[in-house]
Write a protein that holds these residues in place. Structure first.
Motif, PDB file in Angstrom:
ATOM      1  N   LYS A   1      61.807 -64.208  24.103  1.00  0.00           N
ATOM      2  CA  LYS A   1      61.451 -65.709  23.069  1.00  0.00           C
ATOM      3  C   LYS A   1      59.660 -65.228  22.776  1.00  0.00           C
ATOM      4  O   LYS A   1      59.780 -65.201  21.876  1.00  0.00           O
ATOM      5  N   GLY A   2      59.316 -64.953  23.678  1.00  0.00           N
ATOM      6  CA  GLY A   2      57.549 -64.666  23.245  1.00  0.00           C
ATOM      7  C   GLY A   2      57.519 -63.315  22.521  1.00  0.00           C
ATOM      8  O   GLY A   2      58.524 -63.119  21.853  1.00  0.00           O
ATOM      9  N   THR A   3      56.235 -62.974  22.693  1.00  0.00           N
ATOM     10  CA  THR A   3      56.010 -62.045  22.356  1.00  0.00           C
ATOM     11  C   THR A   3      56.025 -60.713  23.118  1.00  0.00           C
ATOM     12  O   THR A   3      54.776 -59.506  22.028  1.00  0.00           O
ATOM     13  N   ARG A   4      55.493 -60.833  23.586  1.00  0.00           N
ATOM     14  CA  ARG A   4      56.392 -59.844  24.896  1.00  0.00           C
ATOM     15  C   ARG A   4      56.656 -58.302  24.875  1.00  0.00           C
ATOM     16  O   ARG A   4      55.539 -57.291  24.980  1.00  0.00           O
ATOM     17  N   LEU A   5      57.656 -58.327  23.603  1.00  0.00           N
ATOM     18  CA  LEU A   5      58.375 -57.348  24.252  1.00  0.00           C
ATOM     19  C   LEU A   5      57.996 -56.805  22.213  1.00  0.00           C
ATOM     20  O   LEU A   5      57.404 -55.277  22.648  1.00  0.00           O
ATOM     21  N   GLU A   6      57.761 -57.840  21.282  1.00  0.00           N
ATOM     22  CA  GLU A   6      56.792 -56.488  20.545  1.00  0.00           C
ATOM     23  C   GLU A   6      55.470 -56.441  21.059  1.00  0.00           C
ATOM     24  O   GLU A   6      54.862 -55.098  20.364  1.00  0.00           O
ATOM     25  N   HIS A   7      54.468 -56.604  22.174  1.00  0.00           N
ATOM     26  CA  HIS A   7      53.258 -56.288  22.964  1.00  0.00           C
ATOM     27  C   HIS A   7      53.965 -54.585  23.147  1.00  0.00           C
ATOM     28  O   HIS A   7      53.139 -54.026  22.907  1.00  0.00           O
ATOM     29  N   CYS A   8      54.500 -54.829  23.354  1.00  0.00           N
ATOM     30  CA  CYS A   8      55.353 -53.734  24.260  1.00  0.00           C
ATOM     31  C   CYS A   8      55.322 -52.959  23.808  1.00  0.00           C
ATOM     32  O   CYS A   8      55.064 -51.729  24.170  1.00  0.00           O
ATOM     33  N   LEU A   9      56.072 -52.690  22.630  1.00  0.00           N
ATOM     34  CA  LEU A   9      56.223 -52.213  21.706  1.00  0.00           C
ATOM     35  C   LEU A   9      55.226 -51.505  20.994  1.00  0.00           C
ATOM     36  O   LEU A   9      55.297 -50.252  19.905  1.00  0.00           O
ATOM     37  N   ARG A  10      54.377 -51.825  20.654  1.00  0.00           N
ATOM     38  CA  ARG A  10      53.018 -52.691  19.330  1.00  0.00           C
ATOM     39  C   ARG A  10      53.497 -52.419  18.516  1.00  0.00           C
ATOM     40  O   ARG A  10      52.924 -51.404  17.849  1.00  0.00           O
ATOM     41  N   SER A  11      54.710 -53.285  18.384  1.00  0.00           N
ATOM     42  CA  SER A  11      54.900 -53.855  17.322  1.00  0.00           C
ATOM     43  C   SER A  11      55.922 -54.712  16.766  1.00  0.00           C
ATOM     44  O   SER A  11      56.779 -54.957  17.469  1.00  0.00           O
ATOM     45  N   SER A  12      55.812 -55.020  15.776  1.00  0.00           N
ATOM     46  CA  SER A  12      56.307 -56.572  15.516  1.00  0.00           C
ATOM     47  C   SER A  12      57.651 -56.176  15.101  1.00  0.00           C
ATOM     48  O   SER A  12      58.576 -55.448  14.720  1.00  0.00           O
ATOM     49  N   LEU A  13      58.707 -57.146  16.015  1.00  0.00           N
ATOM     50  CA  LEU A  13      60.147 -56.976  15.194  1.00  0.00           C
ATOM     51  C   LEU A  13      60.552 -57.099  13.909  1.00  0.00           C
ATOM     52  O   LEU A  13      60.416 -58.514  13.482  1.00  0.00           O
TER      53      LEU A  13
END
Ligand SMILES: [Zn+2]
Length: 105
Positions: free
Chosen positions: A66-78
């Protein structure tokens, strides 16, 4: 600082789920790793690289996407492809819901 003196059995490393924020045994979570070709490796437990962990529960996947949490964790955008792969994994989770518990909104 409290020191726990209890001798406990060898504990597996704990990781935090990106979806619900719960800390769990690493083996109970699904690992997502950013691959070298900007693809995502879902369930890449042995792959090295920056990874994120999510419970194998559809609710957690929905929250993580939903948010950008996963992108933060991976340090890159999806990328669109990344999201498609994650959504595909999410739909496979919903199909195999343990108690036949499917939430419709
Ligand atoms: Zn979770």
């Amino acid at each position: 600082m409290v020191t726990i003196r209890m001798t406990r059995p060898k504990q597996a490393p704990q990781r935090t789920c990106v979806g619900c924020g719960a800390r769990k045994d690493q083996r109970l979570l699904v690992r997502i790793v950013r691959g070298p070709d900007s693809g995502l490796i879902i369930g890449g437990g042995r792959v090295s690289g920056r990874g994120a962990y999510i419970c194998p529960a559809s609710e957690c996947w929905k929250r993580a996407l939903k948010g950008t949490r996963l992108e933060h964790c991976l340090r890159s955008s999806l990328t669109i492809e990344n999201r498609a792969a994650l959504l595909q994994y999410l739909s496979s989770l919903q199909e195999s819901e343990p108690n036949g518990k499917i939430h419709t909104e």
